[in-house]
Design a protein around this motif. Structure first.
Motif, mmCIF file in Angstrom:
data_model
loop_
_atom_site.group_PDB
_atom_site.id
_atom_site.type_symbol
_atom_site.label_atom_id
_atom_site.label_comp_id
_atom_site.label_asym_id
_atom_site.label_seq_id
_atom_site.Cartn_x
_atom_site.Cartn_y
_atom_site.Cartn_z
ATOM 1 N N ASP A 1 6.134 -5.927 2.709
ATOM 2 C CA ASP A 1 6.168 -6.828 1.554
ATOM 3 C C ASP A 1 5.243 -6.398 0.413
ATOM 4 O OD1 ASP A 1 7.935 -8.473 2.878
ATOM 5 O OD2 ASP A 1 6.444 -9.991 3.400
ATOM 6 N N HIS A 2 4.135 -5.749 0.738
ATOM 7 C CA HIS A 2 3.090 -5.546 -0.270
ATOM 8 C C HIS A 2 2.807 -4.095 -0.620
ATOM 9 C CE1 HIS A 2 2.150 -9.793 -0.226
ATOM 10 N NE2 HIS A 2 2.057 -9.757 1.088
ATOM 11 N N THR A 3 3.517 -3.153 -0.040
ATOM 12 C CA THR A 3 3.324 -1.753 -0.405
ATOM 13 C C THR A 3 4.669 -1.140 -0.763
ATOM 14 O OG1 THR A 3 3.634 -0.705 1.765
ATOM 15 C CG2 THR A 3 1.446 -1.619 1.304
ATOM 16 N N SER A 4 4.606 -0.024 -1.432
ATOM 17 C CA SER A 4 5.855 0.662 -1.792
ATOM 18 C C SER A 4 6.146 1.807 -0.832
ATOM 19 C CB SER A 4 5.745 1.203 -3.219
ATOM 20 O OG SER A 4 4.658 2.100 -3.316
ATOM 21 N N SER A 5 5.381 1.876 0.246
ATOM 22 C CA SER A 5 5.554 2.982 1.182
ATOM 23 C C SER A 5 5.866 2.474 2.576
ATOM 24 C CB SER A 5 4.275 3.821 1.211
ATOM 25 O OG SER A 5 3.201 3.059 1.745
ATOM 26 N N GLU B 1 -6.594 -3.760 -0.076
ATOM 27 C CA GLU B 1 -6.854 -4.449 1.180
ATOM 28 C C GLU B 1 -6.130 -5.794 1.231
ATOM 29 O OE1 GLU B 1 -10.973 -4.679 2.164
ATOM 30 O OE2 GLU B 1 -11.291 -2.540 1.801
ATOM 31 N N PRO B 2 -5.850 -6.282 2.447
ATOM 32 C CA PRO B 2 -5.225 -7.600 2.571
ATOM 33 C C PRO B 2 -6.113 -8.672 1.948
ATOM 34 C CG PRO B 2 -5.375 -6.517 4.717
ATOM 35 C CD PRO B 2 -6.129 -5.677 3.748
ATOM 36 N N VAL B 3 -5.478 -9.680 1.382
ATOM 37 C CA VAL B 3 -6.205 -10.783 0.754
ATOM 38 C C VAL B 3 -6.055 -12.016 1.632
ATOM 39 C CG1 VAL B 3 -6.393 -12.226 -1.296
ATOM 40 C CG2 VAL B 3 -5.836 -9.810 -1.532
ATOM 41 N N TYR B 4 -7.163 -12.604 1.976
ATOM 42 C CA TYR B 4 -7.178 -13.770 2.854
ATOM 43 C C TYR B 4 -6.682 -15.002 2.092
ATOM 44 C CZ TYR B 4 -9.059 -16.876 6.461
ATOM 45 O OH TYR B 4 -9.199 -17.802 7.461
ATOM 46 N N GLY B 5 -5.510 -15.529 2.493
ATOM 47 C CA GLY B 5 -5.041 -16.812 1.986
ATOM 48 C C GLY B 5 -4.340 -16.823 0.642
ATOM 49 N N GLY C 1 -9.840 -6.371 10.636
ATOM 50 C CA GLY C 1 -10.468 -5.765 9.477
ATOM 51 C C GLY C 1 -9.593 -4.669 8.895
ATOM 52 N N CYS C 2 -10.191 -3.944 7.976
ATOM 53 C CA CYS C 2 -9.471 -2.909 7.250
ATOM 54 C C CYS C 2 -10.430 -1.745 7.028
ATOM 55 C CB CYS C 2 -9.005 -3.496 5.921
ATOM 56 S SG CYS C 2 -8.024 -2.380 4.928
ATOM 57 N N ARG C 3 -9.937 -0.537 7.203
ATOM 58 C CA ARG C 3 -10.763 0.645 6.935
ATOM 59 C C ARG C 3 -9.924 1.682 6.191
ATOM 60 N NH1 ARG C 3 -9.837 0.653 12.501
ATOM 61 N NH2 ARG C 3 -8.538 2.391 13.172
ATOM 62 N N PRO C 4 -10.571 2.427 5.303
ATOM 63 C CA PRO C 4 -9.837 3.462 4.570
ATOM 64 C C PRO C 4 -9.482 4.623 5.500
ATOM 65 C CG PRO C 4 -12.167 3.521 3.994
ATOM 66 C CD PRO C 4 -11.968 2.341 4.903
ATOM 67 N N ARG C 5 -8.394 5.292 5.176
ATOM 68 C CA ARG C 5 -7.984 6.487 5.921
ATOM 69 C C ARG C 5 -8.420 7.720 5.137
ATOM 70 N NH1 ARG C 5 -2.185 6.171 5.881
ATOM 71 N NH2 ARG C 5 -2.208 7.991 7.218
ATOM 72 N N ASP C 6 -8.832 8.760 5.825
ATOM 73 C CA ASP C 6 -9.282 9.989 5.181
ATOM 74 C C ASP C 6 -8.213 10.579 4.260
ATOM 75 O OD1 ASP C 6 -11.735 9.827 6.448
ATOM 76 O OD2 ASP C 6 -11.158 11.189 8.073
ATOM 77 N N GLU C 7 -6.957 10.484 4.676
ATOM 78 C CA GLU C 7 -5.861 11.063 3.898
ATOM 79 C C GLU C 7 -5.323 10.105 2.832
ATOM 80 O OE1 GLU C 7 -4.407 9.432 7.822
ATOM 81 O OE2 GLU C 7 -6.011 10.762 7.219
ATOM 82 N N GLY C 8 -5.997 8.988 2.630
ATOM 83 C CA GLY C 8 -5.581 7.986 1.647
ATOM 84 C C GLY C 8 -4.940 6.797 2.332
ATOM 85 N N GLY C 9 -4.931 5.691 1.639
ATOM 86 C CA GLY C 9 -4.389 4.475 2.212
ATOM 87 C C GLY C 9 -5.413 3.783 3.094
ATOM 88 N N LYS C 10 -4.903 2.980 4.014
ATOM 89 C CA LYS C 10 -5.799 2.190 4.862
ATOM 90 C C LYS C 10 -5.167 1.948 6.219
ATOM 91 C CE LYS C 10 -3.930 -2.204 3.210
ATOM 92 N NZ LYS C 10 -2.907 -1.610 2.366
ATOM 93 N N THR C 11 -6.006 1.501 7.135
ATOM 94 C CA THR C 11 -5.562 0.999 8.432
ATOM 95 C C THR C 11 -6.068 -0.431 8.545
ATOM 96 O OG1 THR C 11 -5.678 3.170 9.480
ATOM 97 C CG2 THR C 11 -5.729 1.253 10.948
#
Length: 127
Positions: A51-55, A81-85, A108-118
């Motif tokens: 819903d919130h990314t183009s990838s 990053e996800p937004v709470y609420g 939680g959320c953490r950045p990925r070395d190759e870009g983006g997030k987990t």
């Protein structure tokens, strides 16, 4: 001991019912209530990617037996990053992360070395 239970791509057009069926097949001994929690968390996090990314993205689910916990991780190419609420999709949306927060021991959320997030969530299944 830990075992990777589910490892699959997140792609537009995939159905959440198919993902939930795969989880049920991969976690047959988890217990109905805990399986429901894991399916709920996976549905929310995967839906956020769609819903919130183009990838596309990637889903990993790992069940650790001692102590019993299920780790859900979803990668995507967006640094947002996800937004709470809150949701940009309207006033009746945006409660997914609130649900995840209420069901999980932690998330939680953490950045990925190759870009983006987990985005990750840990579902306790010890009780």
């Amino acid at each position: 001991m830990s075992a990777r239970v589910v490892d699959l791509p997140v792609q537009p057009g995939m159905t959440m019912s198919s993902v939930r069926r795969q989880l049920a097949a991969a976690l047959p001994d988890l217990g109905e209530d805990h399986l429901y929690d894991v399916q709920l968390v996976v549905t929310e996090l995967v839906s956020n990617v769609l819903d919130h990314t183009s990838s596309s993205g990637h889903l990993r689910v790992r069940w650790d037996l001692d102590p019993c916990a299920v780790l859900v991780e979803v990668d995507d190419e967006s640094a947002v990053e996800p937004v709470y609420g809150r949701s940009r999709l309207g006033e009746h949306r945006g409660r997914g992360i609130v649900v995840v927060d209420n069901v999980c021991r932690e998330w939680g959320c953490r950045p990925r070395d190759e870009g983006g997030k987990t985005v990750f969530a840990l579902v306790d299944c010890t009780g």
